[in-house]
Motif scaffolding. Sequence first.
Motif, short mmCIF file in Angstrom:
data_model
loop_
_atom_site.label_atom_id
_atom_site.label_comp_id
_atom_site.label_asym_id
_atom_site.label_seq_id
_atom_site.Cartn_x
_atom_site.Cartn_y
_atom_site.Cartn_z
N GLU A 1 0.65 6.88 -9.26
CA GLU A 1 -0.66 7.47 -9.51
C GLU A 1 -1.73 6.47 -9.07
OE1 GLU A 1 -0.82 8.41 -13.63
OE2 GLU A 1 0.86 9.82 -13.55
N LEU A 2 -2.95 7.00 -8.82
CA LEU A 2 -4.03 6.11 -8.40
C LEU A 2 -4.25 4.98 -9.40
CD1 LEU A 2 -6.67 8.69 -7.08
CD2 LEU A 2 -5.03 7.35 -5.76
N THR B 1 -1.69 -1.26 -4.07
CA THR B 1 -2.79 -0.32 -3.88
C THR B 1 -2.20 1.06 -3.66
OG1 THR B 1 -4.17 -2.02 -2.86
CG2 THR B 1 -4.81 0.28 -2.49
N VAL B 2 -2.63 2.02 -4.47
CA VAL B 2 -2.15 3.40 -4.36
C VAL B 2 -3.29 4.25 -3.83
CG1 VAL B 2 -1.11 5.35 -5.55
CG2 VAL B 2 -0.59 3.01 -6.29
N LEU B 3 -3.05 4.89 -2.69
CA LEU B 3 -4.08 5.71 -2.05
C LEU B 3 -3.84 7.20 -2.28
CD1 LEU B 3 -4.26 3.79 1.34
CD2 LEU B 3 -5.72 3.49 -0.67
N GLN C 1 4.66 8.48 -4.30
CA GLN C 1 5.75 7.63 -3.83
C GLN C 1 6.27 6.76 -4.96
OE1 GLN C 1 3.86 5.68 -0.33
NE2 GLN C 1 5.43 6.72 0.90
N ILE D 1 0.86 -1.17 0.00
CA ILE D 1 0.00 0.00 0.00
C ILE D 1 0.90 1.23 0.00
CG2 ILE D 1 -1.79 1.31 1.22
CD1 ILE D 1 -2.74 -1.32 2.43
N LYS D 2 0.70 2.07 -0.99
CA LYS D 2 1.50 3.28 -1.13
C LYS D 2 0.57 4.47 -1.34
CE LYS D 2 5.77 1.61 -1.16
NZ LYS D 2 6.84 2.09 -0.23
N THR D 3 1.13 5.66 -1.22
CA THR D 3 0.36 6.86 -1.50
C THR D 3 0.86 7.50 -2.79
OG1 THR D 3 1.83 8.17 -0.10
CG2 THR D 3 -0.20 7.31 0.91
N ARG D 4 0.02 8.31 -3.38
CA ARG D 4 0.38 8.98 -4.63
C ARG D 4 1.70 9.73 -4.49
NH1 ARG D 4 -4.38 12.70 -6.55
NH2 ARG D 4 -4.39 13.13 -4.33
N SER E 1 -2.74 1.28 -9.32
CA SER E 1 -3.24 0.19 -8.48
C SER E 1 -3.59 -0.99 -9.36
CB SER E 1 -4.49 0.65 -7.70
OG SER E 1 -4.16 1.65 -6.78
#
Lengths: 113, 114
Positions: B82-83, B112-114, B17, B12-15, B86
Motif C-alpha cells: 500500500e502507499l 517507495t510504493v507508487l 506488489q 521502488i514498487k507499485t501498489r 513507503s
Amino acid sequence: KQEVTQIPAALSVPEGENLVLNCSFTDSAIYNLQWFRQDPGKGLTSLLLIQSSQREQTSGRLNASLDKSSGRSTLYIAASQPGDSATYLCAVAIYNQGGKLIFGQGTELSVKP
Amino acid sequence: KAGVTQTPRYLIKTRGQQVTLSCSPISGHRSVSWYQQTPGQGLQFLFEYFSETQRNKGNFPGRFSGRQFSNSRSEMNVSTLELGDSALYLCASSPWDSDYNEQFFGPGTRLTVL
C-alpha cells in the motif's frame, strides 16, 4: 502502555555550547535505555546504553543519566560541534519483551559554526 | 567485526506488489528486530526474531511477516503493498547473551510504493 517523549523536538545552538537533551518514559519497569544518533536518511548509531541498575554512562563528550523513579533520562553533550548536528533518539527496552525498543520522536539538533 | 547490513538499500514498487528485505546481523548476534520509520509515526517496532523464532510482534497487519535463518540472517516480507508502506525499514541486531544487550542498527532499506 509505555510511552517515550523527547523534549525539545528541535534545538539550534552555536558551536561550543554545552547542551542537554531530555527523554521521559511513563513506565519505570525498563530493562535499559539507549541513546542513538541518526543522520538524515541514514540508520541509527548507538551512542550510549544505560542498564536499569545504572545511573549514568559516559563516552567522550557525551554523558547520559537515568532516573528510573522519575522516568527521565538526559543526554549531555559538552562543547558541541557542527558535526554533532543530527537527530537524537532515546529508546527503552521493557522486561519480558525481548529486544523490542520503544522510541521517542527524537530531538533534531543543529549546531551552527 | 562487520556491522549490520541490509539489502537492498533502495526499492521502488507499485501498489499490490510484494517485497522482501534482507538483514544480516553482526556475527554472533542471535536477535534481529525490524522497525518501520516514517515522518509521521517515527520508529515503530515490527517484530523480533531470536534463534529462528519470532519472540515479539508489533501492531502491524498480517501483510508484514518475517523469518530468521539458522545463520541468524533475517528477512521481512510485505505483501499487497500500500502507499502507506513507503518508509525506511531498519533492522537491529543484539547478542542477547548477557545483561548488556546493546542494539546495533543497519543503514536501512528505503521503500517507495507508487
